[in-house]
Write an enzyme that holds these catalytic residues in place. Structure first.
Site, PDB file in Angstrom:
ATOM      1  CB  CYS A  32      81.033 107.474  58.406  1.00 40.46           C
ATOM      2  SG  CYS A  32      80.433 105.850  57.942  1.00 40.46           S
ATOM      3  CB  CYS A  35      77.843 106.546  59.720  1.00 42.65           C
ATOM      4  SG  CYS A  35      79.314 105.553  60.045  1.00 42.65           S
TER       5      CYS A  35
END
Length: 132
Positions: A32, A35
Site C-alpha cells: 500500500c 501506508c
C-alpha cells in the site's frame, strides 16, 4: 518498524490493547503506497509521544484482526482509550492532522465516553429489530 512501535498480532492484540490506556493502531500493508507514506509520520509521532503505545497491524499477515475491526481501506488509524475505540478513520494523515487527533483523544473525558457507550448499548439491547 522502529523500537517505538509494537507489532500487533491476533496473539498479542488483547494483551497490548487492554494493558495500555491509550493505543494508536495503524492498519497497513506492505503493498500500500499511502501506508508507506504514512509510516514515517506515524513513527515520528511515536517518538514525540512516548507515553502512548503506537502499534501496527499488517493486514496481510493478520487478516483476522482486519476483519474483526472491519478494515475496508488502508491505512486506517484507530485510537483505543481504556479499551474503547474512540477514533477510527481510513486515510494517510499529514503530521499536523495526526497531532491534532492525538490532542483531541487526550482531551476526551473518558467518563463521558463510557457513559455514552453504556447508553448506546442499552438502547441497542432494547430495540433490535424494532422500529423504535
Amino acid at each position: 518498524m522502529s523500537s517505538s512501535t509494537v507489532e500487533l498480532t491476533k496473539d498479542n492484540f488483547d494483551e497490548v490493547v487492554s494493558g495500555n490506556g491509550f493505543v494508536l493502531i495503524d492498519f497497513w500493508a506492505e503493498w500500500c503506497g499511502p501506508c508507506r507514506n504514512f509510516a514515517p509520520v506515524f513513527e515520528r509521532a511515536a517518538g514525540r509521544h512516548q507515553d502512548l503505545v503506537f502499534a501496527k497491524v499488517d493486514t496481510e499477515a493478520q487478516p483476522e484482526l482486519a476483519a474483526t475491526f472491519e478494515i475496508r481501506s488502508i491505512p486506517t488509524l484507530m485510537i483505543v482509550r481504556d479499551n474503547i475505540a474512540v477514533y477510527a478513520q481510513p486515510g494517510a494523515l499529514p503530521e499536523a492532522a495526526l497531532e491534532d487527533i492525538i490532542r483531541q483523544a487526550r482531551d476526551l473525558d473518558m467518563d463521558e465516553v463510557r457513559a455514552s457507550v453504556e447508553q448506546a448499548r442499552a438502547e441497542g439491547a432494547a430495540a433490535p429489530g424494532s422500529d423504535g
